[in-house]
Design an enzyme around this catalytic site. Structure first.
Site, PDB file in Angstrom:
ATOM      1  N   SER A  14       0.802  -1.232   0.000  1.00 15.11           N
ATOM      2  CA  SER A  14       0.000   0.000   0.000  1.00 15.11           C
ATOM      3  C   SER A  14       0.830   1.275   0.000  1.00 15.11           C
ATOM      4  CB  SER A  14      -0.957   0.010   1.196  1.00 15.11           C
ATOM      5  OG  SER A  14      -0.221  -0.005   2.412  1.00 15.11           O
ATOM      6  N   ARG A  15       2.103   1.176   0.447  1.00 15.57           N
ATOM      7  CA  ARG A  15       2.895   2.412   0.565  1.00 15.57           C
ATOM      8  C   ARG A  15       4.347   2.173   0.173  1.00 15.57           C
ATOM      9  NH1 ARG A  15       2.784   4.658   6.294  1.00 15.57           N
ATOM     10  NH2 ARG A  15       3.214   2.493   6.790  1.00 15.57           N
ATOM     11  N   SER A 145      17.594  -5.846   2.575  1.00 21.40           N
ATOM     12  CA  SER A 145      18.120  -4.524   2.895  1.00 21.40           C
ATOM     13  C   SER A 145      19.627  -4.594   2.991  1.00 21.40           C
ATOM     14  CB  SER A 145      17.552  -4.061   4.234  1.00 21.40           C
ATOM     15  OG  SER A 145      18.264  -2.952   4.722  1.00 21.40           O
ATOM     16  N   TYR A 158      16.312  -5.945  12.865  1.00 24.22           N
ATOM     17  CA  TYR A 158      16.022  -5.815  11.428  1.00 24.22           C
ATOM     18  C   TYR A 158      17.115  -6.499  10.593  1.00 24.22           C
ATOM     19  CZ  TYR A 158      14.488  -3.310   7.162  1.00 24.22           C
ATOM     20  OH  TYR A 158      14.028  -2.973   5.901  1.00 24.22           O
ATOM     21  N   ALA A 160      18.982  -8.978  11.543  1.00 27.01           N
ATOM     22  CA  ALA A 160      18.818 -10.425  11.728  1.00 27.01           C
ATOM     23  C   ALA A 160      17.692 -10.960  10.839  1.00 27.01           C
ATOM     24  CB  ALA A 160      18.528 -10.745  13.195  1.00 27.01           C
ATOM     25  N   ALA A 161      16.581 -10.228  10.789  1.00 29.85           N
ATOM     26  CA  ALA A 161      15.435 -10.661   9.979  1.00 29.85           C
ATOM     27  C   ALA A 161      15.798 -10.689   8.494  1.00 29.85           C
ATOM     28  CB  ALA A 161      14.246  -9.727  10.214  1.00 29.85           C
ATOM     29  N   LYS A 162      16.419  -9.616   8.020  1.00 30.36           N
ATOM     30  CA  LYS A 162      16.753  -9.528   6.597  1.00 30.36           C
ATOM     31  C   LYS A 162      17.881 -10.497   6.240  1.00 30.36           C
ATOM     32  CE  LYS A 162      13.737  -6.359   5.509  1.00 30.36           C
ATOM     33  NZ  LYS A 162      12.544  -6.739   4.728  1.00 30.36           N
ATOM     34  N   ILE A 191      16.469   4.627   0.475  1.00 27.61           N
ATOM     35  CA  ILE A 191      15.457   4.950  -0.541  1.00 27.61           C
ATOM     36  C   ILE A 191      14.494   5.963   0.075  1.00 27.61           C
ATOM     37  CG2 ILE A 191      13.664   4.008  -2.068  1.00 27.61           C
ATOM     38  CD1 ILE A 191      16.483   2.845  -2.650  1.00 27.61           C
TER      39      ILE A 191
END
Length: 247
Positions: A14-15, A145, A158, A160-162, A191
């Site tokens: 959506s964004r 990322s 973040y 760790a997740a990516k 970005i």
């Protein structure tokens, strides 16, 4: 036999980068776009209208990627209503940040980020993959990322997740390549979106060899290429799009 209707699903569509991807896929391909959102229906409807304006076809599908039961219920209901359809492209874009130094990080800030990004990838892709394997064609594109590659201080959760999704991308690509299904990751740097709105762009630009933030549309063009038939021999890759900040 009737030709199946072909769809591209973009989670968190959506964004920001997700929205740009939805619009670009609608411009470049014949796919009908499935715009996934969790709570911001107004933003999702805005994306839908923009796609209609350029002559594309899209619809909304609301679910929380981090909730496996919700993902299954909503996608099963969608498949029941679209028996002649196949989701051929999956763009795992939904993600959140809860930044903070690791020593002060609360368990809920760790878990919610891991749950949305890493478990969200599993919940959506695992539920849809069987249909792709039977269909013998597909594109899975995971938005990661620069943080998942080099690690970013203040973003241990973040990163760790990516980083987890990057490893999963490489493994899954090898499992399903024989079925003409590619799995790639796209790793944006800075970005210009809502997510980077708080950053001091003037300061951060100094770190970037290209001396600017990227635009969501630039990322969307790369995703659109990976979703196309032209990218059939690219799989298991992590493609940086970061103005030279890290390579």
């Amino acid at each position: 036999m009737k030709e199946k209707q072909k769809f591209a699903l973009v989670t968190g569509g959506s964004r920001g980068i997700g929205k740009a991807i939805c619009i670009q896929l609608a411009k470049d391909t014949d796919y009908k776009i499935l715009i996934n959102y969790q709570g911001n229906e107004a933003a999702a409807l805005d994306t839908l209208q923009e796609i209609h304006k350029i002559g594309g076809t899209a619809e909304l599908v609301q679910f929380n990627v981090g909730d496996a039961a919700d993902v299954q219920t909503k996608l099963d209901a969608w498949h029941n209503n679209n028996k002649e359809a196949i989701i051929e492209v999956i763009v795992n874009n939904a993600g959140i940040t809860k930044d903070g130094l690791f020593m002060w990080m609360k368990p809920e800030d760790w878990n919610s980020v891991i749950n949305t990004s890493l478990n969200g990838f599993f919940n959506v892709t695992n539920h849809l993959i069987q249909k792709l394997l039977v269909h013998k064609y597909g594109r899975i594109i995971n938005m990661v990322s620069v943080s998942g590659l080099k690690g970013t201080p203040g973003q241990t959760n973040y990163s760790a997740a990516k980083g987890g999704i990057i490893a999963a991308t490489k493994a899954l690509a090898q499992e399903i390549a024989k079925r003409n299904i590619t799995v790639n990751a796209v790793a944006p740097g800075f970005i210009r979106t809502d997510m980077t709105g708080e950053l001091d762009e003037k300061e951060f630009k100094k770190m970037i060899p290209s001396n600017r933030f990227g635009e969501a549309e630039e990322v969307a063009h790369l995703v659109s290429f990976l979703a196309s038939k032209n990218a059939s021999y690219i799989t298991g890759e992590v493609i940086n799009i970061n103005g030279g900040i890290y390579s």
